[in-house]
Write an enzyme that holds these catalytic residues in place. Sequence first.
Site, PDB file in Angstrom:
ATOM      1  N   HIS A 122    -103.966  34.278-130.275  1.00 56.73           N
ATOM      2  CA  HIS A 122    -102.906  35.277-129.232  1.00 56.73           C
ATOM      3  C   HIS A 122    -103.928  35.519-128.245  1.00 56.73           C
ATOM      4  O   HIS A 122    -104.970  35.953-128.523  1.00 56.73           O
ATOM      5  CB  HIS A 122    -101.366  36.086-130.084  1.00 56.73           C
ATOM      6  CG  HIS A 122    -100.835  36.812-128.935  1.00 56.73           C
ATOM      7  ND1 HIS A 122    -101.053  37.550-127.670  1.00 56.73           N
ATOM      8  CD2 HIS A 122     -99.363  35.984-128.502  1.00 56.73           C
ATOM      9  CE1 HIS A 122    -100.287  37.509-126.935  1.00 56.73           C
ATOM     10  NE2 HIS A 122     -98.840  36.930-127.432  1.00 56.73           N
ATOM     11  N   ARG A 172    -100.443  31.250-125.318  1.00 56.60           N
ATOM     12  CA  ARG A 172    -101.398  30.196-126.947  1.00 56.60           C
ATOM     13  C   ARG A 172    -100.964  29.020-127.356  1.00 56.60           C
ATOM     14  O   ARG A 172    -100.575  28.389-126.082  1.00 56.60           O
ATOM     15  CB  ARG A 172    -100.146  30.608-128.089  1.00 56.60           C
ATOM     16  CG  ARG A 172    -100.534  32.356-129.002  1.00 56.60           C
ATOM     17  CD  ARG A 172     -98.961  32.419-129.537  1.00 56.60           C
ATOM     18  NE  ARG A 172     -97.436  32.828-129.000  1.00 56.60           N
ATOM     19  CZ  ARG A 172     -96.214  32.744-130.279  1.00 56.60           C
ATOM     20  NH1 ARG A 172     -96.336  32.446-131.144  1.00 56.60           N
ATOM     21  NH2 ARG A 172     -95.570  33.055-128.942  1.00 56.60           N
ATOM     22  N   LYS A 180     -98.599  26.785-125.844  1.00 55.44           N
ATOM     23  CA  LYS A 180     -97.041  27.446-125.153  1.00 55.44           C
ATOM     24  C   LYS A 180     -97.342  27.186-123.010  1.00 55.44           C
ATOM     25  O   LYS A 180     -97.294  26.145-123.130  1.00 55.44           O
ATOM     26  CB  LYS A 180     -97.142  28.916-124.719  1.00 55.44           C
ATOM     27  CG  LYS A 180     -96.982  29.444-126.896  1.00 55.44           C
ATOM     28  CD  LYS A 180     -95.696  29.410-127.214  1.00 55.44           C
ATOM     29  CE  LYS A 180     -95.098  30.593-126.449  1.00 55.44           C
ATOM     30  NZ  LYS A 180     -93.672  31.152-127.241  1.00 55.44           N
ATOM     31  N   ASP A 225     -98.049  31.643-117.881  1.00 58.78           N
ATOM     32  CA  ASP A 225     -97.316  32.630-117.735  1.00 58.78           C
ATOM     33  C   ASP A 225     -98.392  33.517-116.467  1.00 58.78           C
ATOM     34  O   ASP A 225     -99.701  33.654-117.937  1.00 58.78           O
ATOM     35  CB  ASP A 225     -97.387  33.450-119.013  1.00 58.78           C
ATOM     36  CG  ASP A 225     -96.062  34.905-119.022  1.00 58.78           C
ATOM     37  OD1 ASP A 225     -96.478  35.122-117.594  1.00 58.78           O
ATOM     38  OD2 ASP A 225     -95.765  35.370-119.838  1.00 58.78           O
ATOM     39  N   CYS A 256     -99.097  36.509-116.534  1.00 60.06           N
ATOM     40  CA  CYS A 256     -99.343  38.365-117.211  1.00 60.06           C
ATOM     41  C   CYS A 256    -100.560  37.585-117.645  1.00 60.06           C
ATOM     42  O   CYS A 256    -101.379  38.500-118.266  1.00 60.06           O
ATOM     43  CB  CYS A 256     -98.506  39.068-118.040  1.00 60.06           C
ATOM     44  SG  CYS A 256     -98.026  37.852-119.117  1.00 60.06           S
ATOM     45  N   TYR A 257    -100.849  36.015-118.277  1.00 55.12           N
ATOM     46  CA  TYR A 257    -102.001  36.302-119.289  1.00 55.12           C
ATOM     47  C   TYR A 257    -103.044  35.579-118.556  1.00 55.12           C
ATOM     48  O   TYR A 257    -104.415  35.576-118.854  1.00 55.12           O
ATOM     49  CB  TYR A 257    -101.475  34.802-120.217  1.00 55.12           C
ATOM     50  CG  TYR A 257    -100.831  34.967-121.279  1.00 55.12           C
ATOM     51  CD1 TYR A 257    -101.729  35.913-122.004  1.00 55.12           C
ATOM     52  CD2 TYR A 257     -99.360  34.278-121.248  1.00 55.12           C
ATOM     53  CE1 TYR A 257    -100.916  35.872-123.533  1.00 55.12           C
ATOM     54  CE2 TYR A 257     -98.965  35.401-122.077  1.00 55.12           C
ATOM     55  CZ  TYR A 257     -98.724  35.505-123.268  1.00 55.12           C
ATOM     56  OH  TYR A 257     -98.850  36.140-124.463  1.00 55.12           O
ATOM     57  N   ASP A 293     -93.951  36.132-113.591  1.00 49.76           N
ATOM     58  CA  ASP A 293     -94.391  35.429-114.879  1.00 49.76           C
ATOM     59  C   ASP A 293     -94.734  33.515-114.268  1.00 49.76           C
ATOM     60  O   ASP A 293     -95.572  32.569-114.393  1.00 49.76           O
ATOM     61  CB  ASP A 293     -93.360  34.807-115.916  1.00 49.76           C
ATOM     62  CG  ASP A 293     -93.109  33.725-117.483  1.00 49.76           C
ATOM     63  OD1 ASP A 293     -94.045  33.297-116.924  1.00 49.76           O
ATOM     64  OD2 ASP A 293     -92.356  34.467-117.933  1.00 49.76           O
ATOM     65  N   ASP A 303     -91.290  41.818-111.822  1.00 44.77           N
ATOM     66  CA  ASP A 303     -91.481  42.760-112.880  1.00 44.77           C
ATOM     67  C   ASP A 303     -92.580  43.493-112.255  1.00 44.77           C
ATOM     68  O   ASP A 303     -93.676  43.037-112.123  1.00 44.77           O
ATOM     69  CB  ASP A 303     -91.065  43.126-114.285  1.00 44.77           C
ATOM     70  CG  ASP A 303     -91.548  41.955-114.765  1.00 44.77           C
ATOM     71  OD1 ASP A 303     -92.777  42.555-115.208  1.00 44.77           O
ATOM     72  OD2 ASP A 303     -91.354  40.505-115.430  1.00 44.77           O
ATOM     73  N   HIS A 316     -95.490  41.531-114.806  1.00 42.76           N
ATOM     74  CA  HIS A 316     -96.805  40.855-114.049  1.00 42.76           C
ATOM     75  C   HIS A 316     -97.338  41.166-112.974  1.00 42.76           C
ATOM     76  O   HIS A 316     -97.899  40.336-112.444  1.00 42.76           O
ATOM     77  CB  HIS A 316     -95.413  39.985-114.126  1.00 42.76           C
ATOM     78  CG  HIS A 316     -95.085  39.514-115.478  1.00 42.76           C
ATOM     79  ND1 HIS A 316     -93.943  39.476-116.538  1.00 42.76           N
ATOM     80  CD2 HIS A 316     -95.363  37.926-115.738  1.00 42.76           C
ATOM     81  CE1 HIS A 316     -94.056  39.033-117.540  1.00 42.76           C
ATOM     82  NE2 HIS A 316     -94.892  37.842-117.345  1.00 42.76           N
TER      83      HIS A 316
HETATM   84 ZN   LIG Z   1     -95.704  37.148-119.619  1.00 44.29          ZN
END
Ligand SMILES: [Zn+2]
Length: 431
Positions: A233, A276, A279, A282, A284-285, A337, A344, A347
């Site tokens: 992850h 991952r 998935k 996103d 934030c990654y 995201d 938010d 993020h």
């Molecule tokens: Zn995220």
Amino acid sequence: MDGLPTPLRCFRDGHSAESFVDDGVETVTSVEQKKVERSIEEVITVYKQIHSLPQPTLLREQHYQYLKKGLRHLSDAYECLDASRPWLCFWILHSLELLEEPIPAAVASEVCQFLARCQSPTGGFAGGPGQHAHLAPTYAAVNALCIIGTEEAYDVIDREKLLDFLWSVKQPDGSFVMHVGGEVDVRSAYCAASVASLTNILTPKLFEDTTSWILRCQNWEGGLSGVPGLEAHGGYSFCGTAALVILGKEHMLDLKALLRWVVSRQMRFEGGFQGRCNKLVDGCYSFWQAGLLPLLHRALFKEGESELSCQRWMFDQQALQEYILLCCQNPNGGLLDKPGKSRDFYHTCYCLSGLSLAQNFGNVDLHREMILGKEENRLAPTHPVYNICPEKVAQALQHFHRLPVPDDKTQAGGPAGDRLPDPDAASNAQS
Ligand SMILES: [Zn+2]
């Protein structure tokens, strides 16, 4: 940059060929993946229609206003984050430093006073005043205080008690629980190593067996899981690797396997990262995954790897910038995201951190920029181990290394001054 707009990757003819192929087998995740790609396609199409010159713009002023407001007042929607209030301080302060927006002295002082009230009488920081100490808000509070970087901020941290707290969460197998009686995962090792190294309370005894425990989290995929034996992850891979960099043991990972895993997490069509395998992308990654590349670059450099670039990280920096700038910005400020999600502060912080990594290669000695769009899109560099600006890391290390390491009461007869690691090792982690 020569002043000409960079041709966008997502405008190229071959871009649609990068979309997901389900090989005729429709699954829950393949349907979701196609839905996300369609929503991104729409964003790109609209962008093409209204911009003859493709110059993606970072909405600096809107993000600044959103962050400034958040520092003073949070809407009711944040009630669920009442146990994460030091995190909100960190996410907002770090976003502001990336945007190179100064924090007014009065606001900085108020944040220090608030974080002081979150500090537990038994050491460490809690999610809010009167709550129990926990490693995650402890990490966030120490980072936030180091970003502020004033004497008042440094003085908030009770280092002796902080060391007591770290010992209270240390486990015999080398791992750490997030709080007394809480769960073990590799985030805790990173939070502990990060705060201990920044504040100069890191002793070999405190991190005894931690390296071998973290190494057990690297699985057959090449990435790291939260605890040994689970799925790899992005967040855990970053935490485990960054913790090992702080402990000076990152060479003990299978670096090439980790590299292969993380570069495969950058999405072909979207340009952003997934957390991952199988998935969705996103924002934030952009930090948790792309943040591994500077750590790996440095680790492989130290290993004598001769094929490393002196110009760029080993991921598509332009594709990530396109994803963040086109798909993750709320027009009213704040980042998110993926298209259709709401903004938010979490993020916002990690999209901006990832954008900064994608714009800035190297360290102070060797620095290369790759800014997509106008010069005004430029963000300050971030330190890939601590995720605060590198000069704030250097300043904190300098401040706390003037102070003695508190007596490690639990350390039986360890030689005085026998400390880990060389602070420069961590502060130079971008090299
Ligand atoms: Zn995220």
